[in-house]
Design a protein around this motif. Sequence first.
Motif, PDB file in Angstrom:
ATOM      1  N   GLU A  62       0.797  -1.164  -0.001  1.00 59.76           N
ATOM      2  CA  GLU A  62       0.038  -0.076   0.028  1.00 59.76           C
ATOM      3  C   GLU A  62       0.919   1.224  -0.006  1.00 59.76           C
ATOM      4  N   ALA A  63       2.232   1.146   0.205  1.00 62.13           N
ATOM      5  CA  ALA A  63       2.960   2.132   0.376  1.00 62.13           C
ATOM      6  C   ALA A  63       3.009   3.285  -0.879  1.00 62.13           C
ATOM      7  N   PRO A  64       3.116   2.651  -2.163  1.00 57.16           N
ATOM      8  CA  PRO A  64       3.149   3.773  -3.219  1.00 57.16           C
ATOM      9  C   PRO A  64       1.680   4.467  -3.372  1.00 57.16           C
ATOM     10  N   ARG A  65       0.661   3.688  -3.134  1.00 52.66           N
ATOM     11  CA  ARG A  65      -0.528   4.524  -2.961  1.00 52.66           C
ATOM     12  C   ARG A  65      -0.675   5.426  -1.979  1.00 52.66           C
ATOM     13  N   ALA A  66      -0.197   5.389  -0.952  1.00 54.21           N
ATOM     14  CA  ALA A  66      -0.122   6.142   0.266  1.00 54.21           C
ATOM     15  C   ALA A  66       0.725   7.381  -0.059  1.00 54.21           C
ATOM     16  N   LEU A  67       1.610   7.291  -0.733  1.00 56.45           N
ATOM     17  CA  LEU A  67       2.535   8.464  -0.950  1.00 56.45           C
ATOM     18  C   LEU A  67       2.040   9.278  -2.172  1.00 56.45           C
ATOM     19  N   ASP A  68       1.417   8.532  -2.990  1.00 50.26           N
ATOM     20  CA  ASP A  68       0.721   9.157  -4.340  1.00 50.26           C
ATOM     21  C   ASP A  68      -0.333  10.044  -3.682  1.00 50.26           C
ATOM     22  N   GLY A  69      -1.129   9.586  -2.695  1.00 57.17           N
ATOM     23  CA  GLY A  69      -2.313  10.173  -2.239  1.00 57.17           C
ATOM     24  C   GLY A  69      -2.001  11.288  -1.386  1.00 57.17           C
ATOM     25  N   ALA A  70      -0.753  11.260  -0.697  1.00 54.92           N
ATOM     26  CA  ALA A  70       0.094  12.388   0.012  1.00 54.92           C
ATOM     27  C   ALA A  70      -0.677  12.662   1.408  1.00 54.92           C
ATOM     28  N   ALA A  71      -2.001  12.116   1.620  1.00 58.07           N
ATOM     29  CA  ALA A  71      -2.740  12.272   2.930  1.00 58.07           C
ATOM     30  C   ALA A  71      -2.688  10.867   3.770  1.00 58.07           C
ATOM     31  N   PRO A  72      -2.686  11.223   5.091  1.00 59.08           N
ATOM     32  CA  PRO A  72      -2.696  10.126   5.970  1.00 59.08           C
ATOM     33  C   PRO A  72      -4.020   9.552   5.835  1.00 59.08           C
ATOM     34  N   HIS A  73      -4.187   8.126   6.222  1.00 57.80           N
ATOM     35  CA  HIS A  73      -5.143   7.318   6.115  1.00 57.80           C
ATOM     36  C   HIS A  73      -5.251   6.168   6.942  1.00 57.80           C
ATOM     37  N   VAL A  74      -6.127   5.512   7.395  1.00 51.69           N
ATOM     38  CA  VAL A  74      -6.252   4.116   8.108  1.00 51.69           C
ATOM     39  C   VAL A  74      -6.659   3.195   7.122  1.00 51.69           C
ATOM     40  N   SER A  75      -5.938   1.936   7.382  1.00 52.76           N
ATOM     41  CA  SER A  75      -6.304   0.928   6.658  1.00 52.76           C
ATOM     42  C   SER A  75      -6.456  -0.398   7.555  1.00 52.76           C
ATOM     43  N   ARG A  76      -7.400  -1.321   7.107  1.00 53.41           N
ATOM     44  CA  ARG A  76      -7.371  -2.663   7.882  1.00 53.41           C
ATOM     45  C   ARG A  76      -7.033  -3.811   7.269  1.00 53.41           C
ATOM     46  N   TYR A  77      -5.640  -4.323   7.785  1.00 47.56           N
ATOM     47  CA  TYR A  77      -5.376  -5.513   7.401  1.00 47.56           C
ATOM     48  C   TYR A  77      -5.823  -7.134   7.954  1.00 47.56           C
ATOM     49  N   ALA A  78      -6.250  -7.725   7.203  1.00 52.55           N
ATOM     50  CA  ALA A  78      -6.780  -9.142   7.851  1.00 52.55           C
ATOM     51  C   ALA A  78      -5.734 -10.034   8.080  1.00 52.55           C
ATOM     52  N   HIS A  79      -5.622 -10.762   9.125  1.00 52.70           N
ATOM     53  CA  HIS A  79      -4.824 -11.969   9.273  1.00 52.70           C
ATOM     54  C   HIS A  79      -5.447 -13.209   9.972  1.00 52.70           C
ATOM     55  N   ASP A  80      -4.934 -14.315   9.601  1.00 52.81           N
ATOM     56  CA  ASP A  80      -5.844 -15.433   9.714  1.00 52.81           C
ATOM     57  C   ASP A  80      -6.301 -15.497  11.660  1.00 52.81           C
ATOM     58  N   LEU A  81      -5.369 -14.721  12.397  1.00 51.70           N
ATOM     59  CA  LEU A  81      -5.698 -14.853  13.635  1.00 51.70           C
ATOM     60  C   LEU A  81      -6.510 -13.369  14.117  1.00 51.70           C
ATOM     61  N   GLY A  82      -6.733 -12.447  13.225  1.00 48.07           N
ATOM     62  CA  GLY A  82      -7.735 -11.460  13.624  1.00 48.07           C
ATOM     63  C   GLY A  82      -7.387 -10.248  12.463  1.00 48.07           C
ATOM     64  N   THR A  83      -7.815  -8.960  13.013  1.00 49.25           N
ATOM     65  CA  THR A  83      -7.399  -7.983  12.126  1.00 49.25           C
ATOM     66  C   THR A  83      -6.491  -6.902  12.620  1.00 49.25           C
ATOM     67  N   VAL A  84      -5.976  -6.039  11.968  1.00 53.79           N
ATOM     68  CA  VAL A  84      -5.109  -4.659  12.423  1.00 53.79           C
ATOM     69  C   VAL A  84      -5.444  -3.499  11.459  1.00 53.79           C
ATOM     70  N   ASP A  85      -5.675  -2.597  12.442  1.00 53.68           N
ATOM     71  CA  ASP A  85      -5.997  -1.199  11.961  1.00 53.68           C
ATOM     72  C   ASP A  85      -4.664  -0.287  11.898  1.00 53.68           C
TER      73      ASP A  85
END
Length: 258
Positions: A62-85
């Motif tokens: 997601e790093a390239p999209r974050a840099l191109d967008g230039a604005a901070p944001h929150v993403s949620r990543y899924a893992h077999d044991l749960g999620t991470v914001d």
Amino acid sequence: MVSVEEELARRIRRGEEVVLATVIGTGGSPPSRAGAKLLLSRSGLLSGTLGCSELDAAALAEAPRALDGAAPHVSRYAHDLGTVDVYLEPHAERPTLVVAGATPVAASILEGAGTVGFRSVLVETRAERRRGRDWPADEVVESLDTLPATLPEGGALFGVVTDHDSPDVVAVCAALLARGPRFLGVMGSRRHSSPRLEELRALGVPTAQVAAIRSPVGLDLGARTPEEIALSILAGLVAVRRGGRGGWLDPGRAGGGH
């Protein structure tokens, strides 16, 4: 061991573009914790971890999209044991301005460079010119042998030579032109700079690159003092960087100039 925060500060000082990813919440029992940090570039992991290679890979993707967008944001990543914001905070690349020659105009340019978004590098190989003041540059280069390793290439590089009588003018210009700068200017009228430009051509620098060097340099403000001249040059650099039209001193016009 260098912390993520220390590495972030170091990269920002160097003008690099980076993304700081910070875990702000979790769901379930993922291999992560709130406060975990990861520093990334567009193409690699730089420092820290979000907790496991799977989460780190998700942030990296997601790093390239974050840099191109230039604005901070929150993403949620899924893992077999749960999620991470994760809070993704991009830090844009800061263009580098190389100022060659320790002159009064150079001092004023360096004082203002940071306020308009430039990382500044002073190039002055003459020790007697550097002595007597604390030059307000992010980096001071005392030998041209160290110049290439400190600089970006292409659109992130700008250069201004403030002393057309310096013995290093040709060498500095050749080194900068080899990196394809967005802008290169030499203070002084065409009468003063023309011999230096001819030396560059004699070294084999392509005619188109030499012709692109601005001399005189700066916007037409009627500037007289070092501070005014520096203002006209910085204003011109902002115009180039942002695509503004400005009102440049005409390189073909007879008479004075910076």
